[in-house]
Design a protein around this motif. Structure first.
Motif, short mmCIF file in Angstrom:
data_model
loop_
_atom_site.label_atom_id
_atom_site.label_comp_id
_atom_site.label_asym_id
_atom_site.label_seq_id
_atom_site.Cartn_x
_atom_site.Cartn_y
_atom_site.Cartn_z
N PRO A 106 -3.54 -17.43 -36.99
CA PRO A 106 -4.92 -17.51 -36.52
C PRO A 106 -5.17 -16.83 -35.18
O PRO A 106 -6.26 -16.31 -34.95
CB PRO A 106 -5.19 -19.02 -36.45
CG PRO A 106 -3.87 -19.68 -36.50
CD PRO A 106 -2.98 -18.77 -37.27
N VAL A 107 -4.15 -16.82 -34.30
CA VAL A 107 -4.32 -16.13 -33.02
C VAL A 107 -4.46 -14.63 -33.24
O VAL A 107 -5.35 -13.98 -32.67
CB VAL A 107 -3.13 -16.43 -32.08
CG1 VAL A 107 -3.14 -15.48 -30.88
CG2 VAL A 107 -3.19 -17.87 -31.60
N VAL A 108 -3.59 -14.06 -34.09
CA VAL A 108 -3.69 -12.63 -34.40
C VAL A 108 -5.01 -12.32 -35.07
O VAL A 108 -5.68 -11.33 -34.75
CB VAL A 108 -2.51 -12.19 -35.30
CG1 VAL A 108 -2.69 -10.75 -35.75
CG2 VAL A 108 -1.19 -12.34 -34.55
N GLY A 109 -5.42 -13.18 -36.00
CA GLY A 109 -6.69 -12.98 -36.68
C GLY A 109 -7.87 -13.04 -35.73
O GLY A 109 -8.79 -12.22 -35.80
N LEU A 110 -7.88 -14.00 -34.82
CA LEU A 110 -8.97 -14.14 -33.85
C LEU A 110 -9.06 -12.92 -32.95
O LEU A 110 -10.15 -12.34 -32.76
CB LEU A 110 -8.75 -15.40 -33.03
CG LEU A 110 -9.73 -15.65 -31.86
CD1 LEU A 110 -11.16 -15.75 -32.37
CD2 LEU A 110 -9.34 -16.91 -31.09
N LEU A 111 -7.93 -12.51 -32.38
CA LEU A 111 -7.92 -11.33 -31.51
C LEU A 111 -8.33 -10.08 -32.28
O LEU A 111 -9.08 -9.24 -31.77
CB LEU A 111 -6.54 -11.14 -30.89
CG LEU A 111 -6.10 -12.23 -29.89
CD1 LEU A 111 -4.67 -11.97 -29.42
CD2 LEU A 111 -7.05 -12.27 -28.69
N GLY A 112 -7.84 -9.95 -33.51
CA GLY A 112 -8.20 -8.80 -34.32
C GLY A 112 -9.69 -8.73 -34.60
O GLY A 112 -10.30 -7.66 -34.52
N CYS A 113 -10.29 -9.86 -34.93
CA CYS A 113 -11.73 -9.89 -35.19
C CYS A 113 -12.53 -9.47 -33.96
O CYS A 113 -13.50 -8.70 -34.06
CB CYS A 113 -12.16 -11.29 -35.64
SG CYS A 113 -11.64 -11.73 -37.30
N VAL A 114 -12.14 -9.98 -32.80
CA VAL A 114 -12.88 -9.66 -31.57
C VAL A 114 -12.75 -8.17 -31.24
O VAL A 114 -13.74 -7.51 -30.91
CB VAL A 114 -12.34 -10.52 -30.40
CG1 VAL A 114 -12.95 -10.05 -29.08
CG2 VAL A 114 -12.67 -11.99 -30.65
N VAL A 115 -11.54 -7.63 -31.34
CA VAL A 115 -11.32 -6.22 -31.03
C VAL A 115 -12.10 -5.32 -31.98
O VAL A 115 -12.80 -4.39 -31.56
CB VAL A 115 -9.82 -5.87 -31.08
CG1 VAL A 115 -9.60 -4.36 -31.00
CG2 VAL A 115 -9.07 -6.56 -29.95
N LEU A 116 -12.03 -5.59 -33.28
CA LEU A 116 -12.72 -4.75 -34.26
C LEU A 116 -14.23 -4.85 -34.10
O LEU A 116 -14.95 -3.85 -34.26
CB LEU A 116 -12.32 -5.14 -35.68
CG LEU A 116 -10.86 -4.90 -36.07
CD1 LEU A 116 -10.67 -5.12 -37.57
CD2 LEU A 116 -10.41 -3.47 -35.71
N ALA A 117 -14.73 -6.03 -33.78
CA ALA A 117 -16.18 -6.19 -33.57
C ALA A 117 -16.66 -5.34 -32.40
O ALA A 117 -17.72 -4.72 -32.45
CB ALA A 117 -16.53 -7.65 -33.36
N CYS A 118 -15.85 -5.31 -31.34
CA CYS A 118 -16.24 -4.56 -30.14
C CYS A 118 -16.11 -3.05 -30.30
O CYS A 118 -16.71 -2.29 -29.52
CB CYS A 118 -15.39 -5.02 -28.95
SG CYS A 118 -15.72 -6.72 -28.43
N THR A 119 -15.33 -2.60 -31.27
CA THR A 119 -15.13 -1.16 -31.45
C THR A 119 -16.01 -0.57 -32.55
O THR A 119 -15.88 0.61 -32.88
CB THR A 119 -13.65 -0.86 -31.78
OG1 THR A 119 -13.24 -1.63 -32.92
CG2 THR A 119 -12.76 -1.21 -30.60
N LEU A 120 -16.90 -1.36 -33.12
CA LEU A 120 -17.86 -0.84 -34.10
C LEU A 120 -18.85 0.10 -33.41
O LEU A 120 -18.92 0.13 -32.17
CB LEU A 120 -18.62 -2.01 -34.75
CG LEU A 120 -17.84 -2.85 -35.77
CD1 LEU A 120 -18.60 -4.14 -36.08
CD2 LEU A 120 -17.58 -2.06 -37.04
#
Length: 395
Positions: A359-373
Motif C-alpha cells: 500500500p505504501v508503494v501504491g500510495l506513492l505511485g498514485c500521487v506521483v502519476l497524478a502530479c505528472t499528468l
C-alpha cells in the motif's frame, strides 16, 4: 426493496473486470501515451502496471473485509473516516464519469468518425438501458469477441514485414511518467469488481481472486498489443492515430481486416462503458444511502434488482459529457480522479496493520502519476475535487 441480489460468480466477476480494463486501454490510451513518451511507452506501461498491481492488491484485501457496494468509498469511510470515504466516492464518480465519456467517444470514433459525438450519446443511452436487465450474458460475449480480435491484430502485425524492432528502444524522462499516468486509466477496471461487492456470491473469496485473475490477463494482453502497435506504427505515427489497431492491420498489408478490428474496437468500448456505468451507479447508490447524494438515488428496482434511478442519472450525465468532450482530454481528467481514488484505497489498506509495503508503494505511485499528468488535467481535476470538498463542508 433496498438490497441487491448476489448473482455473480467468479467467472462473471472476472468478465466484468476484463470488460472494463481491456476495452478502456487497448483502443484509447496508447496514442496519448505515445505522444507523451514516444518509444518509452512500454516503460510507462510497466510503471502503470506496477501501480495497478499495488492498487489491486490493496483493493482485494479491503473488498474481502467489506463486501458491499461502494468500493473505496466504503473502505475510506470505515478505515480513515467519513470525509475520506466521501472524497474517494466523489473522485470515483467524477473520474469514472469521464471514463464513460471516453469509452463512448471511442465507439463513435471507430463506427462513424464524422459523427463521433452523436454515436457516443446513442451508445450511452443503449448501455444504460441494457444495465436494467443485467450484464452477465452481454459482458461474456463482448469480452470473448474482443480477445479474439486483439489476437488477430497481434498475430497480423507481428507477422508482417512492417515490424521495426528499433521502435521498441527504451526512453526515459518526465514523459514516461506522464505516459504511465495516462496508461493507468486503462488498468482501473478492477475497481468495478469491488464496487459490485453486494452482488457477488461468496465475496470474501471471489472478489480477491477475480481482481487478480482479471489484472494478470489484462497485463498480458496490454504487453502484446503495446509491442505490436509500437513496432508496426512507430511512436510518431502511433501518437497521431485515432484508431491505432486499425492502422496496424492496414500497415501490415491486410486492409480487409480493418472492418473486423473496427467492430472489435466498438464492442470493446461498449463492454467497458457497460461496466463503467455499472460501477459508477453502485458508488452513487452507496453514497445516496449515506445521504452524501440525494436519497432518491438509493432506490433499487423491485423487478430487476438494480439501482435504476442512479443508473439513469449517471447515464444522463455521461451522455451530456460524451456529446461535447475531447477523447484525450477526458482520459487525463479521468486518470486524475481515479488515481486519487486509489491513493485513498492504499491509505485504507495501510491501516490493516500487515503487509504495508504494497500500500505504501501504491500510495506513492498514485500521487506521483497524478502530479505528472498533463497540466490541464491536473488543474481541472483538482478544481473538481475542491468543489466536492466544499459541498461536503456545506452539507
Amino acid at each position: 426493496m433496498t438490497g441487491l441480489v448476489r448473482r455473480l460468480g467468479l467467472g462473471d466477476t472476472v468478465v466484468v473486470g476484463l470488460g472494463a480494463m481491456i476495452g478502456a486501454g487497448v483502443f484509447s490510451a496508447f496514442a496519448p501515451a505515445a505522444a507523451a513518451a514516444g518509444s518509452g511507452l512500454l516503460v510507462g506501461l510497466a510503471i502503470a502496471a506496477l501501480v495497478a498491481y499495488c492498487n489491486a492488491t490493496s483493493s482485494a484485501r479491503l473488498a474481502a473485509l467489506y463486501p458491499t457496494s461502494g468500493g473505496t468509498y466504503v473502505y475510506g469511510r470505515e478505515r480513515l473516516g467519513p470525509f475520506w470515504g466521501y472524497l474517494a466516492g466523489w473522485s470515483f464518480v467524477v473520474g469514472k464519469t469521464a471514463s464513460c465519456a471516453a469509452m463512448a467517444l471511442t465507439v463513435g470514433l471507430h463506427v462513424w468518425p464524422e459523427r463521433a459525438h452523436l454515436v457516443a450519446v446513442a451508445a450511452v443511452v443503449l448501455l444504460t438501458a441494457l444495465n436494467y436487465v443485467g450484464v452477465k450474458k452481454a459482458a461474456r460475449v463482448i469480452v470473448a469477441t474482443v480477445l479474439v480480435v486483439l489476437a488477430v491484430v497481434v498475430v497480423t502485425g507481428l507477422g508482417s514485414s512492417a515490424v521495426d524492432l528499433g521502435n521498441l528502444g527504451v526512453a526515459g524522462g518526465f514523459g514516461v511518467l506522464e505516459a504511465a499516468g495516462l496508461l493507468f486509466f486503462a488498468f482501473a477496471g478492477y475497481a468495478r469488481v469491488a464496487t459490485l461487492g453486494e452482488e457477488v456470491r461468496d465475496p470474501v473469496r471471489t472478489i480477491p481472486r477475480a481482481i487478480s485473475i482479471a489484472l494478470v490477463i489484462t497485463l498480458f494482453v496490454y504487453a502484446a498489443v503495446g509491442v505490436t502497435v509500437l513496432s508496426v506504427l512507430g511512436p510518431a505515427r502511433l501518437a497521431e492515430s485515432k484508431a491505432p489497431l486499425v492502422d496496424v492491420v492496414v500497415a501490415a498489408g491486410v486492409p480487409g481486416l480493418a472492418p473486423v478490428v473496427t467492430v472489435g474496437a466498438a464492442l470493446a468500448a461498449l463492454g467497458a462503458l457497460l461496466a463503467l456505468i455499472l460501477g459508477v451507479s453502485r458508488t452513487v447508490l452507496a453514497m445516496a444511502r449515506d445521504r452524501h447524494l440525494p436519497g432518491a438515488l438509493a432506490v433499487v428496482h423491485p423487478r430487476f434488482s438494480v439501482p435504476h434511478r442512479a443508473e439513469l442519472v449517471v447515464g444522463a450525465v455521461v451522455a451530456i459529457a460524451a456529446g461535447f468532450a475531447d477523447l484525450r482530454g477526458v482520459i487525463g481528467f479521468s486518470s486524475f480522479g481515479v488515481l486519487l481514488y486509489y491513493a485513498i484505497a492504499n491509505a485504507s489498506a495501510w491501516t490493516l496493520g500487515s503487509r504495508r509495503v504494497v500500500p505504501v508503494v501504491g500510495l506513492l505511485g498514485c500521487v506521483v502519476l497524478a502530479c505528472t499528468l498533463p497540466v490541464v488535467s491536473v488543474l481541472s481535476g483538482a478544481a473538481v475535487v475542491v468543489v466536492g470538498i466544499v459541498l461536503y463542508a456545506v452539507r
